[in-house]
Enzyme design. Structure first.
Site, PDB file in Angstrom:
ATOM      1  N   LYS A   1       0.879  -1.265   0.005  1.00  0.00           N
ATOM      2  CA  LYS A   1      -0.061  -0.028   0.003  1.00  0.00           C
ATOM      3  C   LYS A   1       0.920   1.234   0.075  1.00  0.00           C
ATOM      4  O   LYS A   1       0.538   2.287  -0.613  1.00  0.00           O
ATOM      5  CB  LYS A   1      -0.824   0.148   1.389  1.00  0.00           C
ATOM      6  CG  LYS A   1      -1.768   1.143   1.683  1.00  0.00           C
ATOM      7  CD  LYS A   1      -2.134   1.514   2.974  1.00  0.00           C
ATOM      8  CE  LYS A   1      -2.339   2.718   3.235  1.00  0.00           C
ATOM      9  NZ  LYS A   1      -2.709   3.216   4.811  1.00  0.00           N
ATOM     10  N   ASN A   2       2.044   1.266   0.799  1.00  0.00           N
ATOM     11  CA  ASN A   2       2.708   2.287   0.915  1.00  0.00           C
ATOM     12  C   ASN A   2       3.609   2.906  -0.173  1.00  0.00           C
ATOM     13  O   ASN A   2       4.217   3.678  -0.197  1.00  0.00           O
ATOM     14  CB  ASN A   2       3.431   2.480   2.247  1.00  0.00           C
ATOM     15  CG  ASN A   2       2.852   2.695   3.480  1.00  0.00           C
ATOM     16  OD1 ASN A   2       1.763   2.996   3.270  1.00  0.00           O
ATOM     17  ND2 ASN A   2       3.118   2.281   4.648  1.00  0.00           N
TER      18      ASN A   2
ATOM     19  N   ARG B   1       1.399  14.794  11.972  1.00  0.00           N
ATOM     20  CA  ARG B   1       1.826  14.899  10.707  1.00  0.00           C
ATOM     21  C   ARG B   1       1.802  15.996   9.719  1.00  0.00           C
ATOM     22  O   ARG B   1       1.129  15.833   8.869  1.00  0.00           O
ATOM     23  CB  ARG B   1       1.070  13.429   9.990  1.00  0.00           C
ATOM     24  CG  ARG B   1       1.511  12.350  10.749  1.00  0.00           C
ATOM     25  CD  ARG B   1       1.046  11.290   9.667  1.00  0.00           C
ATOM     26  NE  ARG B   1       0.926   9.920  10.457  1.00  0.00           N
ATOM     27  CZ  ARG B   1       1.063   8.854   9.630  1.00  0.00           C
ATOM     28  NH1 ARG B   1       0.806   8.694   8.444  1.00  0.00           N
ATOM     29  NH2 ARG B   1       0.777   7.433  10.235  1.00  0.00           N
TER      30      ARG B   1
ATOM     31  N   ARG C   1      -8.049  -0.350   5.362  1.00  0.00           N
ATOM     32  CA  ARG C   1      -7.532   0.673   4.940  1.00  0.00           C
ATOM     33  C   ARG C   1      -6.178   0.043   4.439  1.00  0.00           C
ATOM     34  O   ARG C   1      -5.389   0.577   3.456  1.00  0.00           O
ATOM     35  CB  ARG C   1      -7.002   1.985   5.794  1.00  0.00           C
ATOM     36  CG  ARG C   1      -8.635   2.743   5.898  1.00  0.00           C
ATOM     37  CD  ARG C   1      -8.312   4.036   6.444  1.00  0.00           C
ATOM     38  NE  ARG C   1      -6.902   4.562   5.910  1.00  0.00           N
ATOM     39  CZ  ARG C   1      -6.179   5.044   6.824  1.00  0.00           C
ATOM     40  NH1 ARG C   1      -6.087   5.081   8.130  1.00  0.00           N
ATOM     41  NH2 ARG C   1      -5.106   5.639   6.232  1.00  0.00           N
TER      42      ARG C   1
ATOM     43  N   ASP D   1       5.675   0.967  11.997  1.00  0.00           N
ATOM     44  CA  ASP D   1       4.482   0.022  11.589  1.00  0.00           C
ATOM     45  C   ASP D   1       4.312  -1.285  11.908  1.00  0.00           C
ATOM     46  O   ASP D   1       3.507  -1.927  11.922  1.00  0.00           O
ATOM     47  CB  ASP D   1       4.273   0.148   9.956  1.00  0.00           C
ATOM     48  CG  ASP D   1       3.622   1.388   9.456  1.00  0.00           C
ATOM     49  OD1 ASP D   1       3.375   2.268  10.225  1.00  0.00           O
ATOM     50  OD2 ASP D   1       3.528   1.807   8.269  1.00  0.00           O
TER      51      ASP D   1
ATOM     52  N   CYS E   1      -5.400   8.219   9.676  1.00  0.00           N
ATOM     53  CA  CYS E   1      -5.336   7.661  10.844  1.00  0.00           C
ATOM     54  C   CYS E   1      -4.783   8.879  11.877  1.00  0.00           C
ATOM     55  O   CYS E   1      -3.976   9.606  11.705  1.00  0.00           O
ATOM     56  CB  CYS E   1      -4.059   6.561  11.207  1.00  0.00           C
ATOM     57  SG  CYS E   1      -4.191   5.333  10.267  1.00  0.00           S
TER      58      CYS E   1
END
Length: 419
Positions: A22-23, A120, A397, A305, A115
């Site tokens: 995903k990232n 951030r 997600r 993560d 999230c």
């Protein structure tokens, strides 16, 4: 809202096929806005954030199709604004800004959501684009960027390591006039993958994977075919699932060299691990893991993560383990939930001290963010009795069909549809 109902305890064993990262897929999809010809992106996971990104790209005038691969044709982009209704659920939307201003001289993105784990800010993205010559305004909840002519290459020293800002600057710099150097750049595998995608379209980038990335601007990017790298966090999550349940697992379509820090800690916890070019196997031989000390830091150190999953590992391990979180504040929201399941832990500022217990008990728990929620589901797999995990939209997600993959490993898990 959907929930997971998990019946435990079970020993998780078998094979799992890892999805695309995903990232990496998200920045690659946004970077496709730079291409003047069609692009085919393979191994894109089916996730909520990916669907949102595809909707956003469509709204900008991009043609997007999905049939196995994702096909993107950004030759007719005619709208340069990413609106709040799509951006609010996903902070990755800020990645539209760099490509829009680099290729079209203008772009605006609503300030993002995602999230709720600490600060951030988009400041570093803005700082980088300004260095490249963009004029930035913050108006009516939007970040607006514009430039007359082309962006100009620049020597940019990042105040702190930021994956998001490295992506923004690198993608915008591909079409800038002259050479851009990013110092203190993020080194994550997903940055390397995004750079390699841009190179496949004709960009000139070197140094990706180090803390100094050099981009020589080109006038245009063409089309191409690219395959997204495997998801190292999903891989790590399933390896932990086997490790905490005394199980044995083979992860297929994995990329072991992106997981060095995680594999080292799993070996320290007592796991037998073997790797091949695109697979990783882990065998606990029915034993409990040993507690480990973990400190999160930017790649190539231990990834934030994977922190929640290793917190869980320590909470059911032999001995006492200490986990220190240096990347995000407010990232121990899973710990009080695990304590409700019988875990013993104390939180002291950015550290959690984990005293291993022999077993957890099922309970009603609530997911708070993506990785924390995965750790609660894994806890349910090894706890005695029934665990219900609420608010699992967080999991959707970032994990593709997690319940199907866990079921294939022997977990007793079902999705309960919400009202």
């Amino acid at each position: 809202m959907d929930k997971f109902r998990v019946q435990g305890p079970t020993r998780l064993q078998g094979e799992v096929t890892i999805s695309g990262a995903k990232n990496a897929a998200l920045p690659i999809l946004f970077a496709a806005l730079l291409a003047e010809e069609p692009v085919e992106i393979q191994n894109v996971p089916k996730l909520k954030d990916i669907d949102t990104t595809m909707k956003l790209l469509t709204q900008l005038g991009t043609k997007v199709e999905r049939n196995g691969s994702v096909w993107i044709d950004a030759s007719n982009v005619n709208n340069f604004s990413a609106p709040y209704d799509l951006v609010k659920t996903m902070r990755a939307s800020i990645w539209a800004l760099g490509p829009l201003v680099a290729r079209f001289g203008q772009g605006q993105v609503s300030l993002p959501g995602g999230c709720a784990i600490g600060a951030r800010p988009v400041d570093l993205h803005i700082f980088g684009l300004e260095k490249l010559g963009a004029e930035i305004k913050l108006e009516e909840g939007y970040v607006k960027a514009s430039v007359n002519g082309r962006l100009k290459g620049a020597h940019i020293v990042m105040d702190k390591v930021s994956v998001g800002a490295t992506v923004t600057i690198m993608s915008a710099a591909t079409l800038a006039e002259g050479t851009t150097i990013i110092e203190n750049a993020a080194r994550e595998p997903e940055i390397v993958d995004t750079a390699n995608f841009l190179v496949a379209l004709g960009a000139k980038i070197s140094g990706q994977g180090t803390d100094r990335i050099t981009i020589e601007g080109v006038e245009r990017l063409g089309g191409g075919v690219y395959r997204v790298l495997p998801d190292r966090i999903e891989t790590g999550t399933f390896l932990v699932a086997a490790a905490i349940s005394g199980g044995k697992i083979v992860c297929r379509n994995a990329q072991p060299d992106t997981l060095d820090a995680v594999l080292a800690k799993l070996r320290e916890a007592g796991a037998d691990i073997e790797t091949g070019e695109d697979w990783i196997s882990l065998d606990m031989h029915g034993k409990r893991p040993k507690a480990v000390t973990v400190r999160t830091a930017p790649h190539p150190a231990f990834p934030t993560d994977m922190q929640a999953q290793f917190t869980l590992l320590n909470l059911v391990a032999e001995g006492t383990g200490v986990i220190t979180e240096t990347i995000f504040e407010n990232r121990f929201m899973h710990v009080p939930e695990l304590i409700r399941m019988g875990a013993h832990a104390e939180i002291e500022s950015n550290t959690v001290i984990c005293h291993g217990v022999e077993k957890l008990s099922g309970a009603q728990v609530m997911a708070t963010d993506l990785r924390a929620s995965a750790s609660l589901v894994l806890a349910g797999c090894i706890a005695e009795g029934t665990t219900v995990v609420d608010r699992i939209y967080h999991i959707d997600r970032g994990y593709e069909r997690i319940e199907d993959k866990l079921r294939a490993l022997g977990a007793n898990i079902e999705r309960v549809k919400g009202e």
